[in-house]
Design an enzyme around this catalytic site. Structure first.
Site, PDB file in Angstrom:
ATOM      1  N   LEU A  22     -39.833 -27.020  35.567  1.00 44.21           N
ATOM      2  CA  LEU A  22     -40.903 -26.257  34.927  1.00 44.21           C
ATOM      3  C   LEU A  22     -40.342 -24.847  34.818  1.00 44.21           C
ATOM      4  CD1 LEU A  22     -44.118 -27.321  36.914  1.00 44.21           C
ATOM      5  CD2 LEU A  22     -43.672 -27.769  34.493  1.00 44.21           C
ATOM      6  N   ASP A  23     -40.424 -24.235  33.650  1.00 46.95           N
ATOM      7  CA  ASP A  23     -39.864 -22.887  33.543  1.00 46.95           C
ATOM      8  C   ASP A  23     -40.698 -21.903  34.368  1.00 46.95           C
ATOM      9  OD1 ASP A  23     -41.958 -21.699  31.947  1.00 46.95           O
ATOM     10  OD2 ASP A  23     -41.142 -22.711  30.192  1.00 46.95           O
ATOM     11  N   ASN A  24     -40.197 -20.699  34.544  1.00 46.73           N
ATOM     12  CA  ASN A  24     -40.839 -19.779  35.483  1.00 46.73           C
ATOM     13  C   ASN A  24     -42.244 -19.371  35.051  1.00 46.73           C
ATOM     14  OD1 ASN A  24     -39.771 -18.188  33.393  1.00 46.73           O
ATOM     15  ND2 ASN A  24     -39.567 -16.406  34.716  1.00 46.73           N
ATOM     16  N   HIS A  25     -42.554 -19.469  33.747  1.00 49.97           N
ATOM     17  CA  HIS A  25     -43.897 -19.122  33.281  1.00 49.97           C
ATOM     18  C   HIS A  25     -44.858 -20.305  33.318  1.00 49.97           C
ATOM     19  CE1 HIS A  25     -41.740 -15.659  31.219  1.00 49.97           C
ATOM     20  NE2 HIS A  25     -42.533 -15.129  32.115  1.00 49.97           N
ATOM     21  N   SER A  26     -44.352 -21.487  33.653  1.00 48.46           N
ATOM     22  CA  SER A  26     -45.200 -22.676  33.746  1.00 48.46           C
ATOM     23  C   SER A  26     -45.579 -22.916  35.199  1.00 48.46           C
ATOM     24  CB  SER A  26     -44.473 -23.891  33.172  1.00 48.46           C
ATOM     25  OG  SER A  26     -44.142 -23.665  31.818  1.00 48.46           O
TER      26      SER A  26
END
Length: 199
Positions: free
Chosen positions: A43-47
Site C-alpha cells: 500500500l503506498d504511503n498515502h493509502s
C-alpha cells in the site's frame, strides 16, 4: 514455523521495514515483530488499511501471482459528488495509463456508493470536512500501479482517501490504524482462499 499478522497500515507510512529514504516504516509500529518479517503486496504511503505481514516468503506468489485472481476491496473517498454516470463508467471499465505509457482498459468491477462508512475515523491531517465528497467501495482482482486513484481520476474525481478493507474474505474489521493482530496459518489461508495450495 511461519507467522502471520494483519495490520491497519496508517496514512504516511510505507509498506517496508527498511528504506534508504526518510520515511515512516512498519518497524515504528508498537509491536515486536519476528526476524524475516515482510509485507505481502504494498500500500503506498498515502493509502491506509489492511496489510498482511508474514515470515513466509511464498505467500506473495500464492496470493498475487497465482492464476486464481484474488479480490481486494477498497473504501475510497473522492472529491465532489459522484454521479450515477461516473459510477457506471467505473463499473464497466475506464482507460488509464500504466507502466511504459501504455493505455489500459480496466475490466468490469464492483463499485458501490457508501452513505456512511463504519469504523473510519478522521485522519490526523484530514481534509477540509466541509467540501463535498463521495465514499465508494471498489473491488478489484488486479493491482496496477495507483490503479484506484487513476480510475477515479478518469471519471473526474480525485481520490482523497484510500483504505483497503479486505483481501478475499480477510477483513480489516475494527482494527484501528497502527494496530497489529497475529493470526494462525490455517485461518489466514482459509480466509485468503489459498488453503488448498501446497506451501
Amino acid at each position: 514455523m511461519y507467522r502471520y499478522f494483519i495490520i491497519n497500515k496508517p496514512y504516511d507510512m510505507v509498506s517496508q521495514f527498511v528504506s534508504p529514504d526518510k520515511v515512516h516504516l512498519l518497524g515504528e509500529l508498537d509491536y515486536d515483530f519476528p526476524e524475516g518479517i515482510h509485507a505481502v503486496g504494498r500500500l503506498d504511503n498515502h493509502s491506509e488499511g489492511l496489510l498482511i505481514l508474514t515470515t513466509n516468503k511464498k505467500i506473495t506468489r500464492l496470493l498475487f501471482e497465482s492464476e486464481q485472481p484474488h479480490k481486494r476491496t477498497y473504501l475510497v473517498m473522492v472529491s465532489k459528488i459522484m454521479s450515477q454516470e461516473a459510477l457506471e463508467k467505473l463499473r464497466n471499465g475506464v482507460t488509464i495509463r500504466i507502466k511504459g505509457g501504455v493505455d489500459y482498459v480496466t475490466p468490469p468491477c464492483d463499485v458501490q456508493i457508501v452513505e456512511k462508512p463504519a469504523n473510519v475515523g478522521p485522519r490526523a491531517h484530514d481534509l477540509k470536512e466541509y467540501l463535498p465528497r463521495t465514499w465508494i467501495t471498489i473491488t478489484l482482482t488486479e493491482g496496477k500501479f495507483h490503479q484506484v486513484r487513476k480510475m477515479t481520476a478518469a471519471v473526474g474525481h480525485q481520490t482523497k482517501r484510500l483504505i483497503r478493507i479486505s483481501i478475499e474474505d480477510l477483513l480489516l474489521g475494527d482494527l484501528q490504524p497502527g494496530q497489529v493482530k497475529e493470526m494462525g496459518e490455517e485461518e489466514i489461508f482459509r480466509l485468503l482462499n489459498i488453503a488448498d495450495v501446497e506451501v
